[in-house]
Write a protein that holds these residues in place. Structure first.
Motif, PDB file in Angstrom:
ATOM      1  N   ARG A 171       7.537   2.555   3.118  1.00 48.37           N
ATOM      2  CA  ARG A 171       7.286   3.945   3.495  1.00 48.37           C
ATOM      3  C   ARG A 171       8.597   4.583   3.935  1.00 48.37           C
ATOM      4  O   ARG A 171       9.617   3.904   4.069  1.00 48.37           O
ATOM      5  CB  ARG A 171       6.226   4.021   4.606  1.00 48.37           C
ATOM      6  CG  ARG A 171       6.598   3.289   5.868  1.00 48.37           C
ATOM      7  CD  ARG A 171       5.468   3.318   6.882  1.00 48.37           C
ATOM      8  NE  ARG A 171       5.830   2.636   8.116  1.00 48.37           N
ATOM      9  CZ  ARG A 171       5.000   2.449   9.126  1.00 48.37           C
ATOM     10  NH1 ARG A 171       3.761   2.885   9.059  1.00 48.37           N
ATOM     11  NH2 ARG A 171       5.409   1.832  10.220  1.00 48.37           N
TER      12      ARG A 171
ATOM     13  N   TYR B 237      -3.426   8.055  14.398  1.00 47.79           N
ATOM     14  CA  TYR B 237      -2.853   7.408  13.200  1.00 47.79           C
ATOM     15  C   TYR B 237      -2.420   5.965  13.489  1.00 47.79           C
ATOM     16  O   TYR B 237      -2.654   5.067  12.676  1.00 47.79           O
ATOM     17  CB  TYR B 237      -1.688   8.295  12.737  1.00 47.79           C
ATOM     18  CG  TYR B 237      -0.611   7.606  11.954  1.00 47.79           C
ATOM     19  CD1 TYR B 237      -0.815   7.237  10.633  1.00 47.79           C
ATOM     20  CD2 TYR B 237       0.618   7.318  12.536  1.00 47.79           C
ATOM     21  CE1 TYR B 237       0.184   6.594   9.909  1.00 47.79           C
ATOM     22  CE2 TYR B 237       1.620   6.690  11.824  1.00 47.79           C
ATOM     23  CZ  TYR B 237       1.396   6.325  10.510  1.00 47.79           C
ATOM     24  OH  TYR B 237       2.383   5.690   9.806  1.00 47.79           O
TER      25      TYR B 237
ATOM     26  N   ARG C 236      -4.164   4.079  -0.080  1.00 44.85           N
ATOM     27  CA  ARG C 236      -4.939   4.409   1.123  1.00 44.85           C
ATOM     28  C   ARG C 236      -4.700   5.881   1.437  1.00 44.85           C
ATOM     29  O   ARG C 236      -3.553   6.341   1.400  1.00 44.85           O
ATOM     30  CB  ARG C 236      -4.456   3.539   2.286  1.00 44.85           C
ATOM     31  CG  ARG C 236      -5.328   3.674   3.520  1.00 44.85           C
ATOM     32  CD  ARG C 236      -4.763   2.866   4.651  1.00 44.85           C
ATOM     33  NE  ARG C 236      -3.751   3.616   5.379  1.00 44.85           N
ATOM     34  CZ  ARG C 236      -2.753   3.067   6.056  1.00 44.85           C
ATOM     35  NH1 ARG C 236      -2.605   1.767   6.091  1.00 44.85           N
ATOM     36  NH2 ARG C 236      -1.884   3.830   6.704  1.00 44.85           N
TER      37      ARG C 236
ATOM     38  N   PRO D 100       2.289  11.630  12.381  1.00 41.70           N
ATOM     39  CA  PRO D 100       3.007  10.374  12.470  1.00 41.70           C
ATOM     40  C   PRO D 100       4.524  10.557  12.448  1.00 41.70           C
ATOM     41  O   PRO D 100       5.265   9.646  12.753  1.00 41.70           O
ATOM     42  CB  PRO D 100       2.541   9.617  11.226  1.00 41.70           C
ATOM     43  CG  PRO D 100       2.072  10.655  10.282  1.00 41.70           C
ATOM     44  CD  PRO D 100       1.578  11.802  11.111  1.00 41.70           C
ATOM     45  N   HIS D 101       4.997  11.756  12.060  1.00 45.22           N
ATOM     46  CA  HIS D 101       6.433  11.936  11.863  1.00 45.22           C
ATOM     47  C   HIS D 101       7.098  12.583  13.071  1.00 45.22           C
ATOM     48  O   HIS D 101       6.467  13.156  13.924  1.00 45.22           O
ATOM     49  CB  HIS D 101       6.676  12.830  10.646  1.00 45.22           C
ATOM     50  CG  HIS D 101       6.070  12.263   9.418  1.00 45.22           C
ATOM     51  ND1 HIS D 101       6.658  11.272   8.702  1.00 45.22           N
ATOM     52  CD2 HIS D 101       4.897  12.519   8.812  1.00 45.22           C
ATOM     53  CE1 HIS D 101       5.901  10.957   7.686  1.00 45.22           C
ATOM     54  NE2 HIS D 101       4.810  11.699   7.736  1.00 45.22           N
TER      55      HIS D 101
ATOM     56  N   ASP E 151      -4.771   8.657   4.248  1.00 47.03           N
ATOM     57  CA  ASP E 151      -4.800   8.828   5.708  1.00 47.03           C
ATOM     58  C   ASP E 151      -5.394  10.199   6.036  1.00 47.03           C
ATOM     59  O   ASP E 151      -4.667  11.155   6.319  1.00 47.03           O
ATOM     60  CB  ASP E 151      -3.383   8.690   6.282  1.00 47.03           C
ATOM     61  CG  ASP E 151      -2.867   7.251   6.177  1.00 47.03           C
ATOM     62  OD1 ASP E 151      -3.632   6.373   5.724  1.00 47.03           O
ATOM     63  OD2 ASP E 151      -1.705   7.018   6.553  1.00 47.03           O
TER      64      ASP E 151
ATOM     65  N   ARG F  58       0.858  -1.195   0.000  1.00 49.25           N
ATOM     66  CA  ARG F  58       0.000   0.000   0.000  1.00 49.25           C
ATOM     67  C   ARG F  58       0.882   1.229   0.000  1.00 49.25           C
ATOM     68  O   ARG F  58       2.026   1.209   0.471  1.00 49.25           O
ATOM     69  CB  ARG F  58      -1.007  -0.045   1.134  1.00 49.25           C
ATOM     70  CG  ARG F  58      -0.728   0.339   2.560  1.00 49.25           C
ATOM     71  CD  ARG F  58       0.571   0.238   3.121  1.00 49.25           C
ATOM     72  NE  ARG F  58       0.631   0.666   4.501  1.00 49.25           N
ATOM     73  CZ  ARG F  58       1.286   1.748   4.963  1.00 49.25           C
ATOM     74  NH1 ARG F  58       1.977   2.505   4.152  1.00 49.25           N
ATOM     75  NH2 ARG F  58       1.302   2.035   6.241  1.00 49.25           N
TER      76      ARG F  58
ATOM     77  N   LEU G  97       9.193   6.995   9.421  1.00 53.17           N
ATOM     78  CA  LEU G  97       8.099   6.291  10.107  1.00 53.17           C
ATOM     79  C   LEU G  97       8.579   5.024  10.818  1.00 53.17           C
ATOM     80  O   LEU G  97       7.769   4.285  11.385  1.00 53.17           O
ATOM     81  CB  LEU G  97       6.978   5.967   9.106  1.00 53.17           C
ATOM     82  CG  LEU G  97       6.197   7.231   8.687  1.00 53.17           C
ATOM     83  CD1 LEU G  97       5.378   6.979   7.448  1.00 53.17           C
ATOM     84  CD2 LEU G  97       5.307   7.711   9.823  1.00 53.17           C
TER      85      LEU G  97
ATOM     86  N   ALA H  34       0.292   5.118   1.356  1.00 55.29           N
ATOM     87  CA  ALA H  34      -0.704   5.711   2.259  1.00 55.29           C
ATOM     88  C   ALA H  34      -0.412   7.180   2.544  1.00 55.29           C
ATOM     89  O   ALA H  34      -0.033   7.549   3.656  1.00 55.29           O
ATOM     90  CB  ALA H  34      -0.745   4.912   3.567  1.00 55.29           C
ATOM     91  N   PRO H  35      -0.564   8.043   1.568  1.00 55.27           N
ATOM     92  CA  PRO H  35      -0.303   9.471   1.818  1.00 55.27           C
ATOM     93  C   PRO H  35      -1.385  10.127   2.664  1.00 55.27           C
ATOM     94  O   PRO H  35      -2.524   9.665   2.692  1.00 55.27           O
ATOM     95  CB  PRO H  35      -0.301  10.078   0.408  1.00 55.27           C
ATOM     96  CG  PRO H  35      -1.179   9.185  -0.403  1.00 55.27           C
ATOM     97  CD  PRO H  35      -1.024   7.802   0.188  1.00 55.27           C
ATOM     98  N   SER H  36      -1.019  11.204   3.335  1.00 60.54           N
ATOM     99  CA  SER H  36      -1.993  12.054   4.029  1.00 60.54           C
ATOM    100  C   SER H  36      -2.347  13.176   3.056  1.00 60.54           C
ATOM    101  O   SER H  36      -1.450  13.751   2.445  1.00 60.54           O
ATOM    102  CB  SER H  36      -1.382  12.651   5.292  1.00 60.54           C
ATOM    103  OG  SER H  36      -0.914  11.609   6.115  1.00 60.54           O
TER     104      SER H  36
ATOM    105  N   THR I 107      -3.858   2.873  11.384  1.00 56.98           N
ATOM    106  CA  THR I 107      -2.900   2.194  10.515  1.00 56.98           C
ATOM    107  C   THR I 107      -2.792   0.714  10.864  1.00 56.98           C
ATOM    108  O   THR I 107      -2.810  -0.142   9.981  1.00 56.98           O
ATOM    109  CB  THR I 107      -1.538   2.913  10.599  1.00 56.98           C
ATOM    110  OG1 THR I 107      -1.723   4.214  10.039  1.00 56.98           O
ATOM    111  CG2 THR I 107      -0.456   2.201   9.831  1.00 56.98           C
TER     112      THR I 107
HETATM  113  N1  GLU Z   1      -0.019   8.963   6.040  1.00 56.74           N
HETATM  114  C1  GLU Z   1       1.235   8.980   6.694  1.00 56.74           C
HETATM  115  C2  GLU Z   1       2.218   9.734   5.830  1.00 56.74           C
HETATM  116  O1  GLU Z   1       1.846  10.246   4.805  1.00 56.74           O
HETATM  117  C3  GLU Z   1       1.721   7.580   7.067  1.00 56.74           C
HETATM  118  C4  GLU Z   1       2.025   6.690   5.968  1.00 56.74           C
HETATM  119  C5  GLU Z   1       2.342   5.225   6.255  1.00 56.74           C
HETATM  120  O2  GLU Z   1       2.089   4.646   7.321  1.00 56.74           O
HETATM  121  O3  GLU Z   1       2.853   4.676   5.281  1.00 56.74           O
HETATM  122  O4  GLU Z   1       3.338   9.883   6.150  1.00 56.74           O
END
Ligand code: GLU
Length: 328
Positions: free
Chosen positions: A230, A212, A72, A143-144, A74, A38, A234, A40-42, A216
């Motif tokens: 990713r 998050y 996905r 998340p960062h 986020d 996956r 993270l 998974a951008p915000s 997640t």
């Molecule tokens: N959505 C978050 C991001 O863009 C987390 C992505 C993830 O868990 O891969 O950094």
């Protein structure tokens, strides 16, 4: 990781309703069908070059394995979402030829599921209310970034879930002590000590936002994700997520934390600082093959100056060379 917290009184596996158990069982079946990745951008803005490179690597890993890649979004932290960002993300990926499988997964559509899992965790004794100051909670939504380890102040208090002074408590995960371990594709296995390196993360903020980590962890299981590619920023977030999956009785996926793109001053690119996205690159006259070439060359997959489509890159790169480039 031990299954129960010794200092926590009565704890047991979280009681989950049948429809949730069934969703996780379905995820497990999907996992057994092969590689499922996956991206998974915000939707906090347009994807910048670093996000695009991660997307390319996640796509490449999945496609080289003949697997599936999901998109996905986020979007749980609504105030940080930017209007039009979801559409822009899809358009950018499509322009680059980075196709994804199935419908786009929006986390905002799964709030009910996350809330059900959360109440199962609460009823199982895995959560406690916390009233520590907002400053200590500053890590929760993003998340960062390095987040401070919560010292466990409220863990030892008798739980009071009610509002005090018009303010509800946040809900923290009562993390069982022990090592949290996971598999890394391009690096040494991940291992964090629950008490000293992860701490009791917030799963529900005092204002009701679901964290998050919770969303997640639930999504990796529900969607049957086998491989998470990713950014390496993270990596620390993997600890609480893997721990949560363990509490839900499930094994985590494997992780490929990939290097971040940095600007000329060695700072990681960020949307906040207005890092360049595809629009800027297009204005500079770059077309899709040029951008794919640039991103792939930056990851050490092709020589600098290459021009190629995503499909051509797929033919060019071998799985071993992807692994080698990312291990470096
Ligand atoms: N959505 C978050 C991001 O863009 C987390 C992505 C993830 O868990 O891969 O950094």
């Amino acid at each position: 990781m031990s299954a129960t917290g010794p200092d926590s009184g009565a704890v047991s596996p979280p009681p989950l309703p049948l429809h949730v158990v069934e969703q996780f069982a379905l995820g497990l079946q999907l996992r057994n069908q092969g590689y499922r990745g996956r991206f998974a951008p915000s939707p906090t803005g347009p994807l910048h070059a670093g996000n695009l490179r991660t997307a390319l690597l996640a796509w490449l890993g999945a496609r080289l394995a003949g697997g599936v890649i999901l998109l996905r979004i986020d979007d749980l932290d609504a105030p940080r979402n930017r209007p039009g960002a979801v559409e822009a993300i899809q358009a950018d990926l499509a322009w680059l030829g980075l196709t994804w499988d199935g419908p786009v997964e929006l986390q905002s559509r799964q709030r009910g599921l996350y809330a059900t899992v959360l109440s199962g965790l609460r009823r199982g004794g895995w959560l406690y209310p916390c009233r520590c100051s907002r400053r200590m909670l500053a890590d929760v939504s993003a998340p960062h970034g390095a987040s401070p380890i919560y010292p466990g102040t409220c863990r030892r208090q008798p739980p009071d879930w009610s509002a005090r002074g018009g303010r509800l408590p946040s809900w923290r995960l009562r993390l069982p002590p022990g090592s949290i371990r996971w598999q890394e594709r391009y690096a040494a296995p991940g291992c964090l000590d629950a008490a000293t390196q992860v701490g009791d993360v917030v799963l529900r903020r005092a204002d009701g936002f679901l964290a998050y980590h919770l969303a997640t962890a639930v999504d990796e299981l529900r969607l049957g994700i086998t491989e998470v590619v990713r950014g390496v920023d993270l990596w620390p977030a993997t600890g609480p997520q893997v721990a949560l999956m363990g509490l839900l009785g499930m094994a985590p996926p494997a992780y490929g934390h990939v290097p971040l793109l940095c600007d000329g001053r060695g700072q990681r690119l960020s949307k906040r600082d207005g890092a360049e996205g595809l629009e800027g690159m297009r204005r500079r006259g770059l077309d899709a093959p040029a951008v794919i070439g640039l991103l792939a060359a930056g990851a050490g997959l092709v020589p600098a100056g290459s021009r190629l489509s995503a499909t051509e890159l797929l033919q060019e790169v071998r799985p071993q060379s992807l692994a080698q480039a990312l291990q470096a």
